[in-house]
Design a protein around this motif. Structure first.
Motif, short mmCIF file in Angstrom:
data_model
loop_
_atom_site.label_atom_id
_atom_site.label_comp_id
_atom_site.label_asym_id
_atom_site.label_seq_id
_atom_site.Cartn_x
_atom_site.Cartn_y
_atom_site.Cartn_z
N ASN A 1 -1.94 14.12 -15.05
CA ASN A 1 -2.12 15.33 -14.24
C ASN A 1 -3.24 15.19 -13.21
OD1 ASN A 1 -0.02 16.66 -15.59
ND2 ASN A 1 -1.40 17.04 -17.32
N LYS A 2 -3.75 14.00 -13.09
CA LYS A 2 -4.84 13.78 -12.12
C LYS A 2 -4.26 13.51 -10.73
CE LYS A 2 -8.78 12.67 -14.73
NZ LYS A 2 -8.80 13.75 -15.61
N PRO A 3 -5.00 13.93 -9.68
CA PRO A 3 -4.48 13.66 -8.32
C PRO A 3 -4.48 12.16 -8.01
CG PRO A 3 -6.50 14.99 -8.24
CD PRO A 3 -6.26 14.67 -9.68
N PHE A 4 -3.43 11.74 -7.31
CA PHE A 4 -3.28 10.33 -6.94
C PHE A 4 -4.52 9.84 -6.18
CE2 PHE A 4 -1.26 7.02 -4.11
CZ PHE A 4 -0.85 6.16 -5.11
N SER B 1 -8.38 4.70 -8.51
CA SER B 1 -8.88 3.50 -7.81
C SER B 1 -7.68 2.73 -7.26
CB SER B 1 -9.65 2.62 -8.79
OG SER B 1 -8.74 1.95 -9.63
N GLY B 2 -7.97 1.72 -6.44
CA GLY B 2 -6.89 0.91 -5.86
C GLY B 2 -5.99 0.30 -6.93
N GLY B 3 -6.62 -0.23 -8.00
CA GLY B 3 -5.86 -0.86 -9.08
C GLY B 3 -5.03 0.15 -9.84
N GLU B 4 -5.61 1.34 -10.07
CA GLU B 4 -4.86 2.38 -10.79
C GLU B 4 -3.68 2.87 -9.95
OE1 GLU B 4 -8.72 4.03 -13.30
OE2 GLU B 4 -8.21 4.87 -11.35
N LYS C 1 -0.95 0.61 -10.46
CA LYS C 1 -0.29 0.85 -11.75
C LYS C 1 0.68 2.03 -11.64
CE LYS C 1 -3.39 -1.05 -15.18
NZ LYS C 1 -3.99 -0.87 -16.50
N VAL C 2 0.28 3.06 -10.88
CA VAL C 2 1.18 4.21 -10.69
C VAL C 2 2.46 3.75 -10.00
CG1 VAL C 2 1.46 6.47 -9.59
CG2 VAL C 2 -0.77 5.82 -10.52
N MET C 3 2.30 2.88 -9.00
CA MET C 3 3.49 2.42 -8.27
C MET C 3 4.38 1.55 -9.16
SD MET C 3 2.94 4.13 -5.80
CE MET C 3 4.49 3.83 -5.00
N ILE C 4 3.75 0.81 -10.10
CA ILE C 4 4.56 0.04 -11.04
C ILE C 4 5.28 0.98 -12.00
CG2 ILE C 4 4.42 -1.63 -12.96
CD1 ILE C 4 2.31 -3.08 -11.35
N ALA C 5 4.58 2.02 -12.46
CA ALA C 5 5.22 3.01 -13.34
C ALA C 5 6.42 3.64 -12.62
CB ALA C 5 4.22 4.08 -13.75
N ARG C 6 6.23 3.92 -11.34
CA ARG C 6 7.32 4.53 -10.56
C ARG C 6 8.52 3.58 -10.50
NH1 ARG C 6 7.65 4.53 -4.85
NH2 ARG C 6 8.76 6.29 -3.95
N GLU D 1 0.85 -1.19 0.00
CA GLU D 1 0.00 0.00 0.00
C GLU D 1 0.88 1.23 0.00
OE1 GLU D 1 -2.79 -0.28 3.26
OE2 GLU D 1 -3.64 -2.02 2.24
N PHE D 2 0.36 2.30 -0.60
CA PHE D 2 1.16 3.52 -0.66
C PHE D 2 0.23 4.71 -0.46
CE2 PHE D 2 2.83 7.12 -3.07
CZ PHE D 2 4.12 7.22 -2.57
N ASN D 3 0.56 5.54 0.50
CA ASN D 3 -0.23 6.76 0.72
C ASN D 3 0.70 7.94 0.84
OD1 ASN D 3 -2.94 5.74 0.91
ND2 ASN D 3 -2.17 4.61 2.69
N THR D 4 0.23 9.11 0.39
CA THR D 4 1.04 10.31 0.56
C THR D 4 0.26 11.28 1.43
OG1 THR D 4 0.06 11.35 -1.34
CG2 THR D 4 2.09 10.15 -1.73
N SER D 5 0.97 12.13 2.14
CA SER D 5 0.26 13.12 2.96
C SER D 5 -0.19 14.29 2.09
CB SER D 5 1.11 13.60 4.13
OG SER D 5 2.42 13.17 4.02
#
Ligand SMILES: Nc1ncnc2c1ncn2[C@@H]1O[C@H](COP(=O)(O)OP(=O)(O)OP(=O)(O)O)[C@@H](O)[C@H]1O
Length: 256
Positions: free
Chosen positions: A133-136, A140-143, A146-151, A83-87
């Protein structure tokens, strides 16, 4: 490429990780399976440099893992966490751009043109270019996965650690993400360690499987070598039928 010698770790609460001897070879895709609390995430956290107070030796490319600075380790190992969350509510492009920080030569980070190309390509690889340009928080959870995989792709490291990255995903998303990762790692000969609860996906995805229980590696080998009824019974205390995948020929587990 990564060698464990008599590695011991404890949180001080009765759990002990004990890995006497384990070798991870460059280019292998390795799944880690085992029951809840077996120590799978602990192993991933040690390899990511989060937990450094272990005893024994972990040799990564001829040097002890503990001696790598965070910046140096970030050039070798990328992690897709559970899981990944940002403040702060960054957009996707900014989240992916953090992967390039270890490569920055300055104290403050400005992306180079090359960084921008790498980030764009990574977002493209997971099909999120139109959302960059959309906020994280709006994903959705799956998207988000995908962002974390892109990272992790943009970090361009030889080693990739995946910690149950598909556990919250539907079967279609899981299949598409596993395909993206497998194609990328095969093409670039990356070494992958992936924690799975889905043993069938582990068998389909990996060259080798490590089976952990109570902080130790109980079995390791190809899916065909380690996945059988008696191992499933011993490790997961489950009654299983094992069948062969009709096309991929790897073992698949069915409930009895
Ligand atoms: N930060 C922590 N502090 C103290 N104990 C912890 C911590 N993280 C994990 N543990 C304990 O260490 C043991 C191993 O946990 P770990 O998360 O590595 O298991 P796991 O195999 O990944 O489990 P799961 O499949 O449930 O995710 C567990 O008993 C857990 O409660």
């Amino acid at each position: 490429m990564i060698t464990f010698n008599n590695v011991r770790f404890t949180y001080g609460n009765g759990f002990f990780l004990k890995i006497d001897d384990l070798k991870i070879i460059k280019g292998d895709i390795i799944s880690i399976i085992g029951p809840n609390g077996a120590g799978k995430s602990t192993l991933i956290k040690i390899l990511s440099g989060i937990l450094r107070n272990y005893k024994g030796e972990i040799i990564l490319n001829h040097s002890e893992l503990k001696n790598y600075s965070y910046k140096e380790l970030s050039k070798k190992v990328a992690v897709v966490p559970q899981e990944f969350n940002t403040s702060f509510d960054y957009d996707l492009e900014s989240i992916v751009s953090t992967s390039r920080i270890p490569f920055s030569k300055r104290i403050s980070f400005f992306e180079s043109e090359q960084d921008k190309r790498i980030i764009d390509k990574a977002l493209q690889a997971v099909g999120l270019t139109n959302y960059k340009n959309k906020p994280f928080s709006s994903m959705s959870g799956g998207e988000k996965q995908k962002v974390m995989i892109a990272r992790a792709i943009a970090q361009q490291t030889p080693i990739l650690l995946l910690d149950e990255f598909s556990s919250h995903l539907d079967p279609g998303y899981t299949q598409s993400l596993l395909k993206i990762v497998k194609e990328m790692v095969t093409k670039e000969r990356k070494t992958v360690l992936a924690v799975f609860h889905d043993v069938n996906n582990a068998a389909l995805f990996s060259d080798k499987i490590i089976v952990m229980k109570n902080g130790s590696v109980k079995y390791s080998g190809t899916p065909a070598e380690v996945l059988n009824e008696s191992v499933m019974n011993e490790i997961f205390e489950m009654d299983a039928y094992i069948i062969k995948h009709p096309i991929k020929k790897v073992p698949q587990i069915l409930f009895k």
